[in-house]
Design a protein around this motif. Structure first.
Motif, PDB file in Angstrom:
ATOM      1  N   LYS A 209       0.934  -1.352  -0.014  1.00 10.33           N
ATOM      2  CA  LYS A 209       0.069   0.056   0.048  1.00 10.33           C
ATOM      3  C   LYS A 209       0.975   1.345   0.050  1.00 10.33           C
ATOM      4  O   LYS A 209       1.118   1.841   1.031  1.00 10.33           O
ATOM      5  CB  LYS A 209      -0.752  -0.048   1.154  1.00 10.33           C
ATOM      6  CG  LYS A 209      -1.981  -0.996   1.173  1.00 10.33           C
ATOM      7  CD  LYS A 209      -2.866  -1.052   2.153  1.00 10.33           C
ATOM      8  CE  LYS A 209      -3.891  -2.201   2.187  1.00 10.33           C
ATOM      9  NZ  LYS A 209      -4.808  -2.105   3.387  1.00 10.33           N
ATOM     10  N   TRP A 211       0.421   4.101  -1.033  1.00  6.90           N
ATOM     11  CA  TRP A 211       0.135   5.428  -0.781  1.00  6.90           C
ATOM     12  C   TRP A 211       0.008   5.847   0.833  1.00  6.90           C
ATOM     13  O   TRP A 211      -0.322   6.802   1.128  1.00  6.90           O
ATOM     14  CB  TRP A 211      -1.478   5.770  -1.291  1.00  6.90           C
ATOM     15  CG  TRP A 211      -2.379   4.618  -0.747  1.00  6.90           C
ATOM     16  CD1 TRP A 211      -3.101   4.576   0.263  1.00  6.90           C
ATOM     17  CD2 TRP A 211      -2.666   3.263  -1.421  1.00  6.90           C
ATOM     18  NE1 TRP A 211      -3.923   3.275   0.452  1.00  6.90           N
ATOM     19  CE2 TRP A 211      -3.555   2.487  -0.465  1.00  6.90           C
ATOM     20  CE3 TRP A 211      -2.134   2.360  -2.326  1.00  6.90           C
ATOM     21  CZ2 TRP A 211      -3.969   1.308  -0.732  1.00  6.90           C
ATOM     22  CZ3 TRP A 211      -2.542   1.248  -2.799  1.00  6.90           C
ATOM     23  CH2 TRP A 211      -3.455   0.692  -1.750  1.00  6.90           C
ATOM     24  N   ARG A 212       0.145   4.647   1.312  1.00  5.11           N
ATOM     25  CA  ARG A 212      -0.038   4.822   2.951  1.00  5.11           C
ATOM     26  C   ARG A 212       1.334   5.124   3.439  1.00  5.11           C
ATOM     27  O   ARG A 212       1.703   5.413   4.688  1.00  5.11           O
ATOM     28  CB  ARG A 212      -0.455   3.449   3.673  1.00  5.11           C
ATOM     29  CG  ARG A 212      -2.046   3.313   3.233  1.00  5.11           C
ATOM     30  CD  ARG A 212      -3.072   4.073   3.825  1.00  5.11           C
ATOM     31  NE  ARG A 212      -2.683   3.978   5.340  1.00  5.11           N
ATOM     32  CZ  ARG A 212      -3.372   3.155   6.151  1.00  5.11           C
ATOM     33  NH1 ARG A 212      -4.322   2.333   5.646  1.00  5.11           N
ATOM     34  NH2 ARG A 212      -3.462   3.138   7.558  1.00  5.11           N
ATOM     35  N   TRP A 213       2.432   4.968   2.729  1.00  2.82           N
ATOM     36  CA  TRP A 213       3.941   5.016   3.327  1.00  2.82           C
ATOM     37  C   TRP A 213       4.063   6.311   3.838  1.00  2.82           C
ATOM     38  O   TRP A 213       4.758   6.531   4.836  1.00  2.82           O
ATOM     39  CB  TRP A 213       4.704   4.713   2.129  1.00  2.82           C
ATOM     40  CG  TRP A 213       5.075   3.309   1.622  1.00  2.82           C
ATOM     41  CD1 TRP A 213       4.039   2.375   2.143  1.00  2.82           C
ATOM     42  CD2 TRP A 213       6.181   2.855   1.248  1.00  2.82           C
ATOM     43  NE1 TRP A 213       4.715   1.085   1.667  1.00  2.82           N
ATOM     44  CE2 TRP A 213       5.794   1.477   1.066  1.00  2.82           C
ATOM     45  CE3 TRP A 213       7.308   3.361   0.620  1.00  2.82           C
ATOM     46  CZ2 TRP A 213       6.620   0.365   0.502  1.00  2.82           C
ATOM     47  CZ3 TRP A 213       8.384   2.516   0.212  1.00  2.82           C
ATOM     48  CH2 TRP A 213       7.856   1.025  -0.088  1.00  2.82           C
TER      49      TRP A 213
END
Length: 226
Positions: A209, A211-213
């Protein structure tokens, strides 16, 4: 194609990534940490490779681990499972815990309180004392002791057989290790030495994921050597 082959060679013989699924090695390793393990550090056995080589017996190019190493090994009861713990006892050692202090061949390991660990996963008692242990070879690291005086803090004497090793989790009151169901680990089952955290994600975020980093990355843990 060449890049894929290179990646396969690196993973098979040099470095393999592992993710940390449990809190048994807190505060050193957290759930959501991703580490590289050097496969060559202790030589190779059939368990070093993705497809086990039945003709390979014992270890080749064997090198003896050092006390305090963080090691990935196969669970002796089920070699399909990988465990990660800290190496405490070498072949021939006598290991005992007395009031949370490790004794190696009758000599206590230096252990001093040194800071606190804040465990955000706990709804009660999230602040836990940290202790620094120092092995006879000078290797130091931190552990936590959630329940001082717990039954696991004092043990009988464990005699490490030849060709075996004794392991403990750094989270001493929440670890399945050589005190209990893991027992003594044969040298053949060692996979490699944990070297560095290359990725660390909070809040149970899956690595894919991306985009959560930015939000959930624990930036201060990246490139932490073990």
């Amino acid at each position: 194609m060449q890049a894929i082959l290179l990646a396969m060679v690196l993973r098979t013989f040099l470095f393999q990534p592992f993710s940390i699924p449990s809190g048994s090695m807190k505060p050193t390793l957290l759930v959501g940490d991703y580490i590289f393990v050097s496969k060559y550090s202790y030589g190779y056995s059939k368990y070093s490779f993705p497809f086990r080589l039945p003709f390979l017996s014992g270890r080749i190019w064997e090198r003896i681990p050092e006390r305090g190493d963080v090691v990935v090994f196969k669970f002796p009861v089920d070699t399909n499972k990988d465990y990660i713990k800290r190496l405490i006892g070498l072949p021939g050692d006598k290991i005992q815990m007395i009031d949370s202090v490790i004794h190696i061949n009758g000599i206590p390991v230096r252990r001093v309180e040194n800071g606190i660990f804040f465990d955000k996963t706990r709804f009660y008692q999230p602040i836990i004392p940290e202790f620094e242990e120092s092995m006879p070879n000078g290797r130091s690291y931190k552990t936590i002791d959630l329940f001082p005086g717990d039954v696991s803090d004092t043990t009988g004497i464990f005699e490490v057989p030849e060709g075996h090793y004794f392991f403990l989790g750094d989270n001493r009151d929440n670890s399945s290790d050589s005190r209990y169901d893991v027992g003594m680990v044969p040298a053949e089952l060692l996979v490699g030495k944990a070297q560095v955290i290359f990725l660390s994600l909070d809040n149970d975020v899956a690595a894919w994921k991306l985009w959560r980093w930015p939000k959930d990355m624990r930036w201060n843990r990246i490139f932490t050597f073990l």
